[in-house]
Scaffold this active site. Structure first.
Site, short mmCIF file in Angstrom:
data_model
loop_
_atom_site.label_atom_id
_atom_site.label_comp_id
_atom_site.label_asym_id
_atom_site.label_seq_id
_atom_site.Cartn_x
_atom_site.Cartn_y
_atom_site.Cartn_z
N GLY A 122 -33.47 -5.61 -13.67
CA GLY A 122 -33.31 -4.64 -12.74
C GLY A 122 -31.93 -4.94 -12.06
N LEU A 123 -30.85 -5.14 -13.00
CA LEU A 123 -29.63 -5.41 -12.07
C LEU A 123 -28.64 -4.49 -11.87
CD1 LEU A 123 -29.07 -8.63 -14.69
CD2 LEU A 123 -29.59 -8.63 -12.19
N GLY B 68 -28.42 2.06 -9.27
CA GLY B 68 -27.74 3.29 -9.61
C GLY B 68 -28.11 3.66 -11.09
N ASN C 219 -19.76 0.78 -23.57
CA ASN C 219 -19.33 0.32 -22.77
C ASN C 219 -18.33 -0.95 -23.15
OD1 ASN C 219 -22.37 0.44 -21.25
ND2 ASN C 219 -20.77 2.10 -20.72
N ARG D 156 -22.32 -7.73 -15.95
CA ARG D 156 -21.37 -7.09 -16.96
C ARG D 156 -19.99 -7.44 -16.67
NH1 ARG D 156 -23.23 -1.60 -19.59
NH2 ARG D 156 -22.58 -3.07 -21.14
N GLU E 266 -15.47 1.40 -17.27
CA GLU E 266 -16.78 1.39 -18.03
C GLU E 266 -16.54 1.70 -19.53
OE1 GLU E 266 -20.06 0.51 -16.55
OE2 GLU E 266 -18.73 -0.36 -14.82
N HIS F 161 -23.32 6.70 -15.69
CA HIS F 161 -22.02 6.86 -16.69
C HIS F 161 -22.06 8.62 -16.97
CE1 HIS F 161 -22.41 2.56 -18.12
NE2 HIS F 161 -21.33 2.61 -17.23
N ASN G 177 -34.18 -0.07 -20.01
CA ASN G 177 -32.82 -0.37 -19.36
C ASN G 177 -31.90 0.33 -19.12
OD1 ASN G 177 -32.91 -3.24 -18.02
ND2 ASN G 177 -32.22 -4.15 -19.88
N CYS H 119 -25.49 4.99 -25.78
CA CYS H 119 -24.90 4.00 -25.18
C CYS H 119 -24.92 2.67 -26.11
CB CYS H 119 -26.04 3.23 -23.98
SG CYS H 119 -26.16 4.49 -22.86
N1 LIG Z 1 -24.71 2.50 -21.24
C1 LIG Z 1 -25.77 2.14 -20.68
C2 LIG Z 1 -25.82 0.71 -19.92
C3 LIG Z 1 -27.04 0.37 -19.36
C4 LIG Z 1 -26.73 -0.95 -18.29
N2 LIG Z 1 -27.95 -1.50 -17.81
C5 LIG Z 1 -27.88 -2.65 -17.37
O1 LIG Z 1 -27.19 -3.35 -17.39
C6 LIG Z 1 -29.34 -3.25 -17.20
C7 LIG Z 1 -29.64 -4.78 -17.19
C8 LIG Z 1 -30.78 -5.26 -16.40
O2 LIG Z 1 -31.20 -4.46 -15.49
O3 LIG Z 1 -31.26 -6.10 -16.95
C9 LIG Z 1 -25.83 -0.47 -17.45
O4 LIG Z 1 -26.36 -0.08 -16.07
O5 LIG Z 1 -24.72 -0.72 -17.25
#
Ligand SMILES: NCCC[C@H](NC(=O)CCC(=O)O)C(=O)O
Length: 447
Positions: free
Chosen positions: A21-22, A25, A111, A139, A175, A251, A366, A372
């Site tokens: 859940g990082l 958005g 990304n 990230r 990104e 994105h 995720n 992606c």
């Molecule tokens: N292009 C798709 C990217 C998805 C990516 N999700 C994440 O990082 C979720 C990771 C987490 O919540 O464990 C993001 O939002 O950048």
């Protein structure tokens, strides 16, 4: 003009794939926070997609996962001791930061970088810029390994230039290819590079979202165009529609995708739809190509359905006969509006005449769909011969990787497992063997 093929480099899901859940958005990341993941299934789903597309004759390669956990990050912010002590203390004091150090996110290679094929650049080399991804802590260090990996894969400086990421500050939020598309008549010919951004750092009056962050700035996109030596007559910059960013379009590849001369997009994708289409048409006229715009109206597919199904996070691939296939996640079939729309699309007599769907549920949870998971790299024959060959997807590599996953990957991972020192050992043993399988000794700095 040289002929070229588009390779798709899909991210191989790592052994600690998890849901933390990082990504504020990103609706899917937020709603699956702390649910259990299945790293083995995730890796096999990704490999099945690579195998199938390779078997259909598309140029397919694999991008190795990144080392997890990121001990460098944990130690730099004061978690000291043995590896096991670092993990225990991080879990006790800040489980969310431990999750950042264990993030699954490098699997989404769209990304990892922005790529300009050699036909577009000032020096006739293919240029790559690793994305700094500095909008999110989890990230923000990916670019270090992405640069290292890209330099290992594209080492021949006669053909390739791999730039380090832009300065890691919000003015240059970048990104990668998720906000970049290239239009062309053929992959080997000159193309039009299309950059989308969500915010302008030095123009507070420019459109910007109110609720969720805009991850890409105009300044970052312009810097990349400069670094790659793109011709301004064949480069278009466009503002995303901030309202859709606020509805979960973190994105641009969640709401639009391009390939060849086709732009497949939602009518609400851009701040100024008419201006975007005009700019693309004009730029494409310079390479004697006509834009085919496939526009999806909100009445047919509301933005919410597009975000839930990832209709636009599809891969649009040109088949040998020149028609296109749309590679979609299974969720598109399960959404009534989207499924109905897709039926009409393939029957319409337009460029897209086939749907190829995959179960990518582990990635989708995720917020990562088919697009992606892949980084597009168009390469001439000489360039593809010059790149590292060990990552090209073949039936033999597929089978080796399936066996490797079977040996190292767990089928169940919960947040508390991230504190298990055994998991960190499993991850590093897996990557050590993987670098041997792929013929990339020294790929990881595992010190
Ligand atoms: N292009 C798709 C990217 C998805 C990516 N999700 C994440 O990082 C979720 C990771 C987490 O919540 O464990 C993001 O939002 O950048």
């Amino acid at each position: 003009m040289q002929s070229a093929r588009e390779f798709n480099f899909d991210g191989l899901v790592g052994p600690s794939h998890n849901y933390a859940g990082l990504s504020f958005g990103n609706v899917a990341s937020f709603s699956n926070v702390k649910s259990a993941s299945n790293p083995r299934e995730a890796a096999l789903q990704g490999l099945a997609k690579m195998r199938e597309l390779a078997a259909r004759g598309f140029a397919q390669a694999v991008m190795p996962p990144q080392a997890r956990p990121n001990f460098r990050l944990l130690r730099r912010i004061g978690f000291t001791g043995t590896d096991a002590e670092v993990l225990a203390r991080a879990y006790r004091e800040s489980p969310v930061i431990l999750a950042c150090a264990y993030s699954a996110s490098p699997m989404w290679t769209a990304n990892a970088a922005t790529v300009s094929p050699s036909a577009d650049t000032f020096d006739g080399r293919a240029h790559f810029t690793a994305a700094n991804l500095n909008n999110k802590l989890h990230r923000s260090e990916e670019h270090l390994q992405s640069t290292r990996t890209l330099r290992a894969l594209f080492a021949d400086e006669r053909h390739f230039a791999v730039h380090q990421a832009l300065p890691p500050t919000s003015a240059f939020g970048d990104e990668g290819a998720a906000n970049h598309t290239r239009f062309c008549a053929t992959h080997g010919g000159k193309g039009v590079e299309f950059f989308t951004y969500g915010r302008v750092e030095f123009d507070p009056s420019a459109p910007a979202p109110k609720k969720y962050p805009a991850r890409q700035t105009l300044e970052a996109s312009q810097a990349i165009a400069r670094l790659h030596g793109l011709d301004s007559a064949r480069t278009v910059f466009a503002s995303q529609n901030p309202d859709v960013i606020d509805q979960g379009v973190f994105h641009n590849d969640v709401i639009a995708v391009g390939n060849g001369n086709v732009l497949f997009y939602h009518e609400q994708a851009f701040h100024d739809e008419g201006a975007v289409l005009n700019a693309l048409r004009n730029a494409l006229a310079g390479v004697e190509t006509e834009l085919t715009a496939i526009r999806v109206a909100s009445q047919v597919v509301p933005v919410g359905d597009a975000v839930a199904s990832y209709l636009f996070n599809s891969q649009l691939l040109t088949k040998p006969d020149g028609t296109m296939a749309l590679v979609i996640p299974q969720e598109c079939q399960e959404n009534r509006a989207v499924a109905r729309y897709l039926e009409e699309l393939v029957a319409s007599g337009g460029p897209v005449d086939e749907l190829i769907h995959f179960d990518l549920r582990q990635s989708m949870r995720n917020g990562g769909g088919p697009a992606c998971l892949r980084l597009r790299v168009a390469l001439t024959g000489a360039e593809s011969a010059a790149m590292h060959q060990g990552v090209i997807m073949t039936e033999a590599l597929y089978e080796t990787l399936v066996a490797w996953v079977g040996k190292y990957y767990r089928d169940h991972l919960e947040p508390k497992d991230l504190a298990d020192p055994q998991l960190a050992l499993e991850c590093s043993a897996a990557l050590e063997e993987l670098s041997r399988i792929l013929g990339l000794p020294g790929l990881y700095d595992l010190t």
